[in-house]
Design an enzyme around this catalytic site. Structure first.
Site, PDB file in Angstrom:
ATOM      1  N   TYR A   1       0.606  -1.224   0.096  1.00  0.00           N
ATOM      2  CA  TYR A   1       0.150  -0.210  -0.011  1.00  0.00           C
ATOM      3  C   TYR A   1       0.731   1.278   0.047  1.00  0.00           C
ATOM      4  CZ  TYR A   1      -4.519  -2.592   0.290  1.00  0.00           C
ATOM      5  OH  TYR A   1      -5.449  -3.281   0.128  1.00  0.00           O
TER       6      TYR A   1
ATOM      7  N   GLU B   1       4.121 -30.054  12.100  1.00  0.00           N
ATOM      8  CA  GLU B   1       3.453 -29.247  10.885  1.00  0.00           C
ATOM      9  C   GLU B   1       2.241 -28.356  11.188  1.00  0.00           C
ATOM     10  OE1 GLU B   1       2.655 -31.916   7.677  1.00  0.00           O
ATOM     11  OE2 GLU B   1       1.375 -30.508   6.768  1.00  0.00           O
TER      12      GLU B   1
ATOM     13  N   ASP C   1       3.021 -34.676   8.090  1.00  0.00           N
ATOM     14  CA  ASP C   1       1.915 -36.070   7.530  1.00  0.00           C
ATOM     15  C   ASP C   1       2.900 -36.831   6.467  1.00  0.00           C
ATOM     16  OD1 ASP C   1       0.004 -34.855   8.773  1.00  0.00           O
ATOM     17  OD2 ASP C   1      -0.751 -33.906   7.203  1.00  0.00           O
TER      18      ASP C   1
END
Lengths: 613, 387
Positions: free
Chosen positions: B120, B216, B268
């Site tokens: 911005y 994770e 995982d």
């Protein structure tokens, strides 16, 4: 009237088995029929066939009338060697009157009342041509099928000699008013003004009145016809016709006064008259059987061999002998006695014999430069013009030349289909574009190869006007109305080659233009970003912004090149070098190659002879 | 474990407050010099009538290589010249200058903003057109990375940070911008890992942990925190909340080097989980230029392993069928030079052969706290990990 036999079963006795074939009852005798057989009056013929002559509706009648008069004027001027000055005026004289209420009785039984929306107009077409000798005026303007152009093979605008007198007849039938002709043949001679009617029973002119008048012109002819018609704008309108005529006739000066009183002037842009077209005898490859029969019958007792040499172009005594041999006809036979199978064999031999193409001097194109000059008269603000005149070629023994001109860009409408102008011997064709081989040649050209948009099977969408001109001693029209050119392979091929050649010239321009636009886009991009970059650098280095902008703007020209400069911009891809899709089209084979034989040397420039075919 | 109880750097020098301020301003001066050099070069090139250009090392797969010796992914030397007078690059050149100028302002005012805020700060409409300097943040983020490699300055040195991501609890006391925080007293929420974990901003005060466990998923972290795993096992418990952000990676690397603790990672059992581990271990392609600051080559892959299915007698309910995409990704991973080792090939191939993947959460098919009191302790005890 008794019910005809063939109607009966289906109506009266659908289920009944057919009775034993009985002899039908005789309805009339030869004698009784003879009482009904009489000469057909031209007005009856005209009324029944007016669609053939271009008078199917009031709007077309107005166009046809003007067209026939202007065509005649131009042909006359050119034949006499005069630069044409033509004036066309259309005056609205009042609401349409019913036919037959005029002073003439001759028109009775002609066209019935005029359709709604039509009005009464007086059409004036005036030229500075050679004028017409007084004695000929009635025949030319008030006798159907009278003229000088039908009997010869020569490139001219009119071909049938039916036009102008048909317009006069139409006027007479719809308004009862006579045709008014004013003509003067030279300075110092009197000018005659003649009021003419057609005696529709006898197809004979009927001079209503004649007078001698003062006319400031040295020579020329003025035709005035009053008719019931409708004035329309658009593609099939009178103004479109005149503007197209202006394109194809750069040597003509035209003034036009519309029914609203507006005056349009097109000064001539060249004082070169078109070369006079040479009259030629029929070529053996194009002759029809009936025509051959007439030619031989008219030979006055000559031998076949002599008659052939006499009547045909390119037939030497040796060639004539060969034709006779091929037809198994003795060269010494009297020509007027050749009939039946002999005639048919002779016709076949004429079509097959190896013979030189007709002389190309018979065809007069507009020429590349003048076609552009003509286009500039109508499209004065286009950005680019191109034209192509093909070498002469031949179809069915008729020499012809195709030329194409185009105007592109400027104030031509941007997102519309291109405007196609079709010309046959410099005469605009305004009706039946879909049926015309000329349109076909534009449709069949792949304009996308020239960087234009083209919907599938459609016209290119571009700010463009395309003029295609077919010049020939005999233009093959699809119908007697002379509205569309027939699809002869040889014609279509030449037309496509001409359109493509012209298209390639355009493509070079379009690409250069696209390149210039890209460069302009690049430049404006850099110009937009420089102040941003300068502001950032000035904030980082605490320097005034303009001290940074200046060197950037100074460096800009080193990186933006314009279309006319050589080389490609440093980072931009080189302008697309893709050849148009049809580029592989081999250079047009000489006209002679059409039969697969002969074809030594290339097509010769116009004015010279074509090679063997 | 070797470094127990206390951190090697203690007391005064380790607190990032007044004393480190001068160090920070030295770094700022250095960064400013780099930015100014960039601007001065561009101006000089334009003044000569030339094409102002920035040389930026290309951040693509073809320009990274795996350094076998250091065991990290390194950025190659191939650079791309970003020229201003080039239609394809002019906009990016302008954007780079805008970001550079924005960073100079930040340094001058000693403020730090997020990369979204930088978007911005530098976004406006070009005068006389409808074109914006930046259309969205996805356009400005790569420009920031370009500037980082272009002038060889770290994001932190440019006074920029990304959104923070990642949580910690455990037996460690840190000093974050002058506040001392005991990570053993963070309740259920944990301590959010700041985006900037540089020595000037963050220091380790006291350490009582023996190892570090990074998971994770936030949900798994929450399970372990609720079960007070870190207390029982004397460790620091981290979650990267998906792919690790720079803050978490930098923190992990500093823990590894300064606290000298072993690090275990639990992700995982699928190619994507393995890639999270891979990034932590040897760095990513996009941030290859930061690898030496962020990669932790000896981080240990605790699980889930494809072999855990049998080892822990997992029920079929734990399986998720591999997708075509999963298999393609797994094959890609097998081809990475840093997974060339036989043990990794075996591990990846085992997943492919299983035909299914497993989430860590799937351990709950056994029992809610199976992961806390059986799965992890057993893996640690058996030294059942890959490295």
């Amino acid at each position: 009237m008794p019910k005809s036999k063939k109607d009966a079963p289906s109506l009266e006795q659908p289920e009944q088995p057919e009775p034993e074939p009985a002899q039908p009852k005789r309805r009339a005798t030869a004698e009784s029929m003879a009482t009904r057989q009489r000469e057909i009056s031209v007005s009856e013929f005209f009324t029944k066939n007016r669609h053939l002559l271009g008078f199917d509706n009031p709007a077309k009648a107005l166009l046809t009338t003007i067209k026939e008069a202007v065509d005649n004027s131009l042909d006359a001027c050119e034949e006499a060697g005069i630069l044409p000055d033509i004036l066309v005026e259309i005056h609205e004289t009042g609401a349409a009157a019913k036919a037959g209420d005029g002073t003439t009785g001759a028109g009775a039984g002609g066209t019935s009342g005029a359709p709604a929306g039509s009005s009464r107009f007086r059409v004036v077409v005036e030229d500075n041509g050679p004028g017409i000798v007084k004695a000929q005026i009635p025949k030319i303007f008030a006798k159907l099928l009278y003229g000088s152009k039908f009997h010869r093979l020569k490139q001219s605008r009119g071909q049938q000699g039916i036009g102008i007198s048909a317009a006069g007849l139409y006027g007479q039938l719809t308004t009862g008013k006579p045709v008014v002709i004013t003509s003067k043949t030279a300075k110092g001679r009197p000018a005659f003004r003649i009021h003419l009617r057609i005696d529709t029973k006898r197809n004979q002119p009927d001079v209503f009145s004649e007078e001698t008048v003062d006319w400031a012109k040295d020579h020329g002819t003025r035709v005035e016809i009053e008719l019931v018609a409708a004035y329309r704008g658009g593609r099939t309108g009178v103004q479109e016709y005149l503007e197209q005529t202006v394109v194809a006739n750069p040597h003509m000066a035209l003034a036009y006064v519309s029914p609203k009183g507006e005056r349009l002037e097109f000064p001539r842009v060249t004082s070169d008259l078109p070369r006079e077209a040479q009259e030629i005898k029929p070529h053996p490859h194009g002759v029809e059987l009936g025509m051959l029969h007439t030619m031989l019958s008219d030979s006055g007792g000559e031998s076949v061999k002599d008659a052939l040499v006499e009547s045909f172009s390119r037939v030497s005594p040796a060639v004539a002998a060969q034709i006779c041999k091929m037809a198994r006809v003795s060269p010494k036979t009297a020509a007027d006695r050749i009939q039946g199978e002999d005639l048919e064999r002779l016709h076949k031999a004429l079509g097959e014999v190896k013979v030189m193409a007709p002389p190309a001097t018979a065809v007069v194109p507009i020429g590349e430069e003048l076609l552009i000059a003509g286009l500039k008269r109508r499209y004065s603000n286009a950005e680019f013009y191109a034209s192509t005149t093909r070498p002469p070629s031949v179809y069915r023994g008729n020499p012809f030349v195709v030329e194409v001109g185009l105007a592109f860009g400027g104030d031509l409408p941007l997102d519309e289909a291109a405007d196609i102008m079709r010309f046959a011997n410099r005469v605009p064709l305004q009706y039946q574009p879909k049926a015309c081989a000329i349109s076909e040649s534009v449709y069949q050209t792949n304009w996308r190869g020239y960087d234009l948009q083209q919907p599938k099977g459609g016209l290119p969408v571009a700010p463009m006007a395309v003029a295609v001109h077919l010049a020939s001693v005999w233009v093959p029209f699809t119908s007697e109305a002379k509205e569309a050119v027939a699809h002869y392979d040889e014609l279509l091929r030449e037309m496509k080659l001409a359109v493509q050649e012209c298209g390639r010239k355009l493509a070079a321009h379009v690409r250069a233009r696209a390149h210039a636009q890209r460069e302009e886009k690049r430049r404006s991009l850099f110009e937009r970003y420089i102040p941003e970059v300068a502001a950032a650098i000035s904030a980082i280095l605490d320097l005034p912004k303009d001290k940074i902008e200046k060197p950037f703007f100074a460096a800009l020209p080193n990186f933006v090149r314009f279309a006319d400069e050589p080389g490609t911009p440093p980072d931009g891809a080189p302008p697309a070098a893709a050849a148009p899709n049809d580029a592989p089209t081999p250079p047009p084979p000489p006209a002679a190659a059409r039969g697969g034989k002969g074809g030594k040397g290339k097509a010769s420039p116009r004015g010279e002879q074509l090679e063997l075919i | 474990m070797a470094a127990k109880k206390t951190a090697p750097k203690k007391s005064a020098p380790s607190t990032p407050s007044a004393s480190s301020a001068s160090k920070r301003s030295d770094r700022d001066a250095l960064t400013l010099g780099k930015i100014e050099k960039l601007a001065r070069q561009a101006l000089a090139q334009a003044t000569k009538g030339g094409n102002p250009a920035l040389d930026i090392r290309t951040r693509t797969l073809s320009n990274v290589s795996f350094n076998e010796k250091k065991r990290i992914i390194e950025l190659g030397d191939r650079t791309q010249s970003r020229e201003f007078f080039n239609v394809a690059m002019a906009r990016k050149f302008m954007q780079t200058m805008l970001v550079a100028s924005g960073c100079k302002t930040l340094i001058g005012e000693d403020k730090t903003v997020s990369i979204r805020q930088m978007f911005y700060m530098t976004k406006h409409t070009l005068p006389g057109s409808s074109e914006n300097t930046f259309d969205d943040q996805s356009e400005s983020d790569p420009i920031i990375e370009d500037l980082e490699v272009g002038i060889d300055a770290l994001r932190e040195e440019l006074h920029l940070f990304a959104n923070r991501r990642g949580l910690v609890v455990g037996k460690l006391v840190v000093n974050d911008a002058g506040d001392e925080i005991d990570l053993a007293r963070m309740g259920r929420g944990g301590w959010g890992i700041p985006s900037i974990c540089e020595p000037g901003h963050l220091a380790f005060v006291r350490n009582a942990a023996e190892f570090i466990l990074l998971v994770e998923k936030q949900a798994v972290w929450h399970r372990l925190n609720e079960d007070r795993f870190w207390e029982k096992h004397n460790c620091i418990l981290l979650t990267s909340e998906g792919q690790a952000a720079r803050g978490a990676r930098r923190l992990l690397q500093r823990m590894a080097t300064e606290l000298k603790l072993p690090i275990y990672v639990l992700v995982d059992n699928d190619p994507w989980g393995l890639y999270i581990y891979s990034v932590l271990k040897q760095g990513s392609i996009n941030l290859a230029y930061e690898s030496m600051r962020m990669a932790v080559p000896n981080v240990r892959f605790l699980g889930m392993s494809a072999f855990d299915y049998k080892k822990f007698a997992m029920p079929p309910a734990a399986e998720i069928k591999l997708t075509k995409e999963d298999i393609t990704r797994a094959e890609q991973m097998k081809a990475y030079p840093w997974f060339k080792d036989a043990k990794w090939q075996r591990e990846i191939q085992a997943t492919i052969d299983n035909g299914f993947k497993m989430e860590v959460d799937a351990l709950l098919t056994k029992r809610i706290s199976f992961i806390t009191d059986e799965y992890i302790p057993k893996k640690l005890r058996d030294r059942d990990y890959l490295q």
